[in-house]
Motif scaffolding. Structure first.
Motif, PDB file in Angstrom:
ATOM      1  N   ILE A  43      -1.306   5.987  19.618  1.00  0.00           N
ATOM      2  CA  ILE A  43      -2.454   5.542  18.776  1.00  0.00           C
ATOM      3  C   ILE A  43      -1.946   5.085  17.741  1.00  0.00           C
ATOM      4  O   ILE A  43      -2.549   3.881  16.935  1.00  0.00           O
ATOM      5  CB  ILE A  43      -2.169   7.557  18.366  1.00  0.00           C
ATOM      6  CG1 ILE A  43      -3.052   8.629  18.942  1.00  0.00           C
ATOM      7  CG2 ILE A  43      -2.846   7.365  16.970  1.00  0.00           C
ATOM      8  CD1 ILE A  43      -2.451   9.826  18.545  1.00  0.00           C
ATOM      9  N   PHE A  44      -1.041   4.735  17.749  1.00  0.00           N
ATOM     10  CA  PHE A  44      -0.456   3.474  17.002  1.00  0.00           C
ATOM     11  C   PHE A  44      -1.119   2.465  17.080  1.00  0.00           C
ATOM     12  O   PHE A  44      -1.009   1.884  16.210  1.00  0.00           O
ATOM     13  CB  PHE A  44       1.371   3.846  17.036  1.00  0.00           C
ATOM     14  CG  PHE A  44       2.536   2.373  16.463  1.00  0.00           C
ATOM     15  CD1 PHE A  44       2.385   2.623  14.786  1.00  0.00           C
ATOM     16  CD2 PHE A  44       3.047   2.012  16.635  1.00  0.00           C
ATOM     17  CE1 PHE A  44       3.015   1.750  13.908  1.00  0.00           C
ATOM     18  CE2 PHE A  44       3.805   1.152  15.995  1.00  0.00           C
ATOM     19  CZ  PHE A  44       3.556   1.158  14.968  1.00  0.00           C
ATOM     20  N   LEU A  45      -0.802   2.116  18.651  1.00  0.00           N
ATOM     21  CA  LEU A  45      -1.378   0.820  18.784  1.00  0.00           C
ATOM     22  C   LEU A  45      -2.978  -0.141  18.442  1.00  0.00           C
ATOM     23  O   LEU A  45      -3.104  -1.596  18.298  1.00  0.00           O
ATOM     24  CB  LEU A  45      -1.134   0.306  20.678  1.00  0.00           C
ATOM     25  CG  LEU A  45       0.572   0.389  21.063  1.00  0.00           C
ATOM     26  CD1 LEU A  45       0.766   0.041  22.313  1.00  0.00           C
ATOM     27  CD2 LEU A  45       1.084  -1.430  19.593  1.00  0.00           C
ATOM     28  N   VAL A  46      -3.394   1.453  18.375  1.00  0.00           N
ATOM     29  CA  VAL A  46      -4.542   1.357  18.287  1.00  0.00           C
ATOM     30  C   VAL A  46      -5.404   1.001  16.722  1.00  0.00           C
ATOM     31  O   VAL A  46      -5.931   0.020  16.634  1.00  0.00           O
ATOM     32  CB  VAL A  46      -5.355   1.677  19.020  1.00  0.00           C
ATOM     33  CG1 VAL A  46      -7.116   2.468  19.107  1.00  0.00           C
ATOM     34  CG2 VAL A  46      -5.668   3.048  20.150  1.00  0.00           C
ATOM     35  N   ARG A  99      -6.123   8.032   8.584  1.00  0.00           N
ATOM     36  CA  ARG A  99      -5.469   8.945   7.812  1.00  0.00           C
ATOM     37  C   ARG A  99      -5.176  10.304   8.721  1.00  0.00           C
ATOM     38  O   ARG A  99      -4.036  11.066   8.628  1.00  0.00           O
ATOM     39  CB  ARG A  99      -5.615   9.422   6.723  1.00  0.00           C
ATOM     40  CG  ARG A  99      -5.002   8.550   5.833  1.00  0.00           C
ATOM     41  CD  ARG A  99      -5.788   8.474   4.435  1.00  0.00           C
ATOM     42  NE  ARG A  99      -5.355   6.710   3.458  1.00  0.00           N
ATOM     43  CZ  ARG A  99      -6.243   6.739   2.414  1.00  0.00           C
ATOM     44  NH1 ARG A  99      -6.967   8.037   1.567  1.00  0.00           N
ATOM     45  NH2 ARG A  99      -5.534   5.888   1.561  1.00  0.00           N
ATOM     46  N   LYS A 100      -6.861  10.200   9.488  1.00  0.00           N
ATOM     47  CA  LYS A 100      -6.363  11.972  10.132  1.00  0.00           C
ATOM     48  C   LYS A 100      -5.153  11.608  11.901  1.00  0.00           C
ATOM     49  O   LYS A 100      -5.214  12.692  12.345  1.00  0.00           O
ATOM     50  CB  LYS A 100      -7.452  12.839  10.623  1.00  0.00           C
ATOM     51  CG  LYS A 100      -8.445  12.467   9.440  1.00  0.00           C
ATOM     52  CD  LYS A 100     -10.305  12.797   9.977  1.00  0.00           C
ATOM     53  CE  LYS A 100     -11.413  13.219   8.311  1.00  0.00           C
ATOM     54  NZ  LYS A 100     -12.589  13.067   9.704  1.00  0.00           N
ATOM     55  N   ALA A 101      -5.367  10.591  11.765  1.00  0.00           N
ATOM     56  CA  ALA A 101      -4.183  10.682  12.865  1.00  0.00           C
ATOM     57  C   ALA A 101      -2.511  11.150  12.394  1.00  0.00           C
ATOM     58  O   ALA A 101      -1.937  11.269  13.099  1.00  0.00           O
ATOM     59  CB  ALA A 101      -4.225   9.354  13.067  1.00  0.00           C
ATOM     60  N   SER A 103       5.787   3.946  10.481  1.00  0.00           N
ATOM     61  CA  SER A 103       4.982   2.974  10.236  1.00  0.00           C
ATOM     62  C   SER A 103       3.110   3.147   9.723  1.00  0.00           C
ATOM     63  O   SER A 103       2.978   1.973   8.716  1.00  0.00           O
ATOM     64  CB  SER A 103       5.236   2.296  11.620  1.00  0.00           C
ATOM     65  OG  SER A 103       6.363   2.273  11.688  1.00  0.00           O
ATOM     66  N   LEU A 104       2.551   4.287   9.963  1.00  0.00           N
ATOM     67  CA  LEU A 104       1.508   4.284   9.701  1.00  0.00           C
ATOM     68  C   LEU A 104       1.665   4.909   8.078  1.00  0.00           C
ATOM     69  O   LEU A 104       0.382   4.370   7.702  1.00  0.00           O
ATOM     70  CB  LEU A 104       0.538   5.299  10.815  1.00  0.00           C
ATOM     71  CG  LEU A 104       1.130   4.700  12.311  1.00  0.00           C
ATOM     72  CD1 LEU A 104      -0.165   5.659  12.998  1.00  0.00           C
ATOM     73  CD2 LEU A 104      -0.231   3.344  12.153  1.00  0.00           C
ATOM     74  N   LEU A 105       2.644   5.868   8.165  1.00  0.00           N
ATOM     75  CA  LEU A 105       2.351   6.262   6.509  1.00  0.00           C
ATOM     76  C   LEU A 105       2.432   4.842   5.508  1.00  0.00           C
ATOM     77  O   LEU A 105       2.350   5.027   4.431  1.00  0.00           O
ATOM     78  CB  LEU A 105       3.608   6.942   6.120  1.00  0.00           C
ATOM     79  CG  LEU A 105       3.295   8.634   6.999  1.00  0.00           C
ATOM     80  CD1 LEU A 105       4.678   9.457   6.604  1.00  0.00           C
ATOM     81  CD2 LEU A 105       2.091   9.003   6.652  1.00  0.00           C
ATOM     82  N   ASN A 106       3.132   4.035   6.005  1.00  0.00           N
ATOM     83  CA  ASN A 106       3.796   2.195   4.911  1.00  0.00           C
ATOM     84  C   ASN A 106       2.271   1.469   5.016  1.00  0.00           C
ATOM     85  O   ASN A 106       1.666   0.864   3.821  1.00  0.00           O
ATOM     86  CB  ASN A 106       4.938   2.140   5.853  1.00  0.00           C
ATOM     87  CG  ASN A 106       6.099   2.694   5.398  1.00  0.00           C
ATOM     88  OD1 ASN A 106       6.398   3.298   4.888  1.00  0.00           O
ATOM     89  ND2 ASN A 106       6.920   1.614   6.112  1.00  0.00           N
ATOM     90  N   GLY A 107       1.301   1.617   6.744  1.00  0.00           N
ATOM     91  CA  GLY A 107       0.372   0.810   5.876  1.00  0.00           C
ATOM     92  C   GLY A 107      -0.590   1.760   5.341  1.00  0.00           C
ATOM     93  O   GLY A 107      -1.053   3.146   5.347  1.00  0.00           O
ATOM     94  N   GLU A 108      -1.960   0.638   4.610  1.00  0.00           N
ATOM     95  CA  GLU A 108      -2.890   1.540   4.249  1.00  0.00           C
ATOM     96  C   GLU A 108      -4.064   1.018   5.191  1.00  0.00           C
ATOM     97  O   GLU A 108      -4.717  -0.080   5.728  1.00  0.00           O
ATOM     98  CB  GLU A 108      -3.217  -0.013   3.056  1.00  0.00           C
ATOM     99  CG  GLU A 108      -2.807  -0.453   1.605  1.00  0.00           C
ATOM    100  CD  GLU A 108      -2.515   0.827   1.288  1.00  0.00           C
ATOM    101  OE1 GLU A 108      -3.515   1.649   0.896  1.00  0.00           O
ATOM    102  OE2 GLU A 108      -1.279   0.992   0.185  1.00  0.00           O
ATOM    103  N   LEU A 109      -5.310   2.861   5.364  1.00  0.00           N
ATOM    104  CA  LEU A 109      -5.068   3.195   6.485  1.00  0.00           C
ATOM    105  C   LEU A 109      -6.667   3.113   6.417  1.00  0.00           C
ATOM    106  O   LEU A 109      -6.194   4.036   4.833  1.00  0.00           O
ATOM    107  CB  LEU A 109      -4.671   3.869   7.870  1.00  0.00           C
ATOM    108  CG  LEU A 109      -3.596   3.411   7.990  1.00  0.00           C
ATOM    109  CD1 LEU A 109      -2.744   4.489   9.166  1.00  0.00           C
ATOM    110  CD2 LEU A 109      -3.654   1.948   8.826  1.00  0.00           C
ATOM    111  N   SER A 110      -7.700   3.610   7.041  1.00  0.00           N
ATOM    112  CA  SER A 110      -9.000   4.067   5.960  1.00  0.00           C
ATOM    113  C   SER A 110      -8.815   5.981   6.378  1.00  0.00           C
ATOM    114  O   SER A 110      -7.667   5.827   6.807  1.00  0.00           O
ATOM    115  CB  SER A 110      -9.743   3.455   7.265  1.00  0.00           C
ATOM    116  OG  SER A 110      -9.849   4.271   8.639  1.00  0.00           O
ATOM    117  N   ARG A 111      -9.231   6.254   5.805  1.00  0.00           N
ATOM    118  CA  ARG A 111     -10.063   7.983   5.581  1.00  0.00           C
ATOM    119  C   ARG A 111     -10.009   8.493   7.061  1.00  0.00           C
ATOM    120  O   ARG A 111      -8.821   9.611   6.940  1.00  0.00           O
ATOM    121  CB  ARG A 111     -10.772   7.956   5.020  1.00  0.00           C
ATOM    122  CG  ARG A 111     -10.021  10.170   4.231  1.00  0.00           C
ATOM    123  CD  ARG A 111     -12.193  10.261   3.771  1.00  0.00           C
ATOM    124  NE  ARG A 111     -11.518  11.420   3.282  1.00  0.00           N
ATOM    125  CZ  ARG A 111     -12.159  11.814   2.058  1.00  0.00           C
ATOM    126  NH1 ARG A 111     -13.409  11.565   1.542  1.00  0.00           N
ATOM    127  NH2 ARG A 111     -12.316  14.328   2.658  1.00  0.00           N
TER     128      ARG A 111
END
Length: 603
Positions: A289-292, A347-349, A336-344
């Motif tokens: 999930i992280f690498l995708v 964020r479900k991940a 790391s995912l929390l620190n990044g700007e991700l789409s909505r």
């Protein structure tokens, strides 16, 4: 947990650095204090298995309090801190029963301080506090990772420290949050972790150094990593100036490597993957999930490093399950995912990653918390069978799941009690004793003067073997009595030691007693008088002056004085004394160790 994580970045990013660190210290340190109190206050050791490993650490602590220095006065492929930790615990508690619990309580507090500094500067509380609890419980738990709840032991505690230390260092892959920044603190924490394991179990330190090299390739982290390498180098030099044992440490490591080194077999690695299949599968999902969502060669290398080093470490440990780099690494992935700007949608991940992280952290945390609680309950109630040696009376053997282990160690304790009685009959209060087995429990258990030049533990195929082993002239140079067990704690080690040291024992020792469980050999009279003279004239110097000399010069002094004393007493004893007779001829190969290993066929 997910809702809390979702609202953390904004709140924590605006908080002052001092206030942020205060929150982490007030959360982590009290938890560590509770764990430390549960371990230390009863001042008793409870164990259900691996008693021989426990005796190794206590023997080392006893040697230190007798004035000896690891890798200077005795051999060990484990780092000096492995013995200084229980030595500090023994000094504070005043009993061998409190040595390991009190020592580990102090280490728990040290790791709590490092955890507060590292996690508090890089992670949000919803992730960092559970990870801190996981790592501190790993340090404090008197249990071997991956074993059943209730199997209590302080054996191989250095592996728990190594996993926890490496887990904290893996978190430093994350850059500091914007509200905090101190290169000196980062460098101090990283250098502490590396140095701590360098002088406890060096394999973890090698992995940590490799990870620091990887971190140094990140321009955001190169400042503090360079400072950390400088601190490590300066500290190693300073320690050597006081210790003077680094070369001997490397020599002992080389000897262990010659007996047990080499790359792991594919079959062994296959068993590691099978025994840890569930954890590896969950981690693979989280990493995928992280690498995708955030593809990067650097992140792929981080994930591969955590898996590969975890598998290699557990393969060389005495441990079936529990690759304990996976949990901290999954926490880093989630942060790391929390620190990044991700789409909505992405964020479900976070919910999925939080559940996967819980799967990796919660079972081990529950197991370790149970071990701490069960140990405290038994220690406070004084349950279990006390060890038969006087100094070990506050160490208790309890029966939990391992019924076969319990019965085995009960029988082993009976042999120790018999040997204690025989040594008392032989008037061995001032004698130095060696045992042809995995460990010598009598020096520490009976408060005897420990020998010089031997090892705190012997493991056939690990620390010694038929081709590579310490010379008998060094191992037994200061030994009055040799105890040969008929019921050894580790039969392969006992049989191997009889074989390789048979000639030396036959030339220099006489059998003075045989019991149901032991054969006891005493140094020949002339050599015993020479040894006593050497100890009277030289031990005081060994403790104060000789330790200041280079190791080779100190050994030359001891060997020369031993030869002179032996020659003097051989000339003065008289023709009627056995010491003045000609030495016995070397036995033929077929009979070279028959008298020493005659009981082998009993097995």
């Amino acid at each position: 947990m997910t809702q809390a994580v979702r609202s953390m970045p904004e709140q924590e990013g605006a908080s002052p650095r001092a206030g942020r660190q205060t929150v982490w210290w007030t959360a982590i340190v009290p938890f560590a204090l509770v764990l430390s109190a549960l371990l230390a206050l009863p001042s008793q050791t409870i164990t259900s298995k691996y008693v021989n490993d426990l005796f190794v650490f206590l023997d080392g602590a006893h040697r230190i309090w007798s004035g000896q220095v690891p890798n200077v006065d005795f051999h060990t492929s484990l780092g000096a801190l492995t013995f200084y930790i229980p030595a500090v615990g023994y000094g504070l508690s005043g009993s061998m029963g409190g040595a390991m619990p009190v020592g580990m309580a102090i280490v728990t507090l040290l790791f709590a301080a490092v955890a507060a500094a590292i996690l508090g500067s890089r992670m949000h509380k919803a992730l960092g506090l559970p990870l801190a609890a996981f790592l501190l419980l790993l340090v404090a738990a008197p249990a071997n990772p991956g074993e059943r709840i209730g199997d209590l032991t302080f054996a191989m505690f250095y592996n728990r420290l190594g996993w926890s230390s490496l887990g904290l260092l893996l978190v430093m892959y994350l850059p500091r949050l914007t509200s905090a920044g101190s290169k000196a603190v980062d460098a101090a924490c990283a250098s502490f972790l590396v140095l701590f394991m360098l002088y406890t179990k060096i394999t973890y330190s090698v992995v940590e150094l490799a990870f620091l090299v990887f971190l140094a390739t990140d321009r955001r982290q190169i400042g503090w990593t360079a400072l950390a390498f400088g601190m490590i180098a300066i500290s190693v030099i300073a320690i050597e100036l006081f210790w003077r044992g680094s070369l001997n440490y490397l020599a002992d490591l080389r000897l262990a490597g010659e007996n047990s080194g080499g790359l792991p077999a594919l079959g062994a690695l296959g068993y590691v993957f099978l025994n840890n299949f569930a954890d590896l599968t969950v981690y693979a999902i989280a990493a995928g999930i992280f690498l995708v969502l955030a593809p990067s060669y650097r992140r792929l290398f981080f994930i591969g490093f955590c898996v590969l080093t975890g598998v290699l470490l557990i393969e060389q440990n005495f441990q079936r399950a529990g690759i304990l780099t996976l949990g901290p690494s999954a926490a880093v992935i989630t942060q790391s995912l929390l620190n990044g700007e991700l789409s909505r949608l992405h964020r479900k991940a976070r919910l999925v990653l939080s559940l996967l992280l819980a799967f990796l952290l919660v079972p081990a945390a529950i197991s370790n918390a149970s071990a701490v609680a069960i140990h405290a309950r038994y220690a406070i109630a004084g349950q279990g069978e006390p060890m038969p040696l006087p100094e070990f009376s506050r160490i208790r053997l309890v029966e939990t799941w391992s019924i076969g282990q319990y019965d085995y160690f009960v029988q082993y304790n009976r042999t120790l009690a018999e040997a204690s009685d025989v040594l008392s009959q032989l008037g061995a209060r001032q004698a130095t004793v060696a045992v042809l087995d995995f460990v010598n429990p009598f020096s520490a258990g009976l408060a005897l003067t420990p020998p010089i030049g031997d090892s705190v533990w012997y493991h056939w195929g690990r620390t010694l073997g038929p081709e590579y082993h310490p010379p008998a002239e060094e191992m037994f140079a200061h030994v009055d009595l040799i105890l040969d067990p008929k019921w050894p704690i580790e039969i392969w080690t006992a049989n191997g030691m009889r074989d390789i040291f048979a000639h030396y024992i036959a030339r220099h020792y006489d059998k003075v007693r045989e019991t149901t469980n032991w054969r006891i050999y005493r140094r020949n009279t002339g050599q015993r008088m020479a040894l006593r003279a050497q100890q009277r004239s030289g031990r005081r110097m060994t403790g104060r002056i000789l330790l200041l000399l280079p190791v080779q010069e100190r050994r030359i002094w001891l060997d020369t004085s031993s030869m002179l004393m032996t020659a003097f007493y051989s000339d003065t004893v008289g023709p009627e004394h056995p010491a003045s007779t000609a030495p016995a001829a070397r036995p033929k190969d077929g009979a070279q160790s028959a008298s020493l290993r005659s009981h082998t066929n009993d097995w």
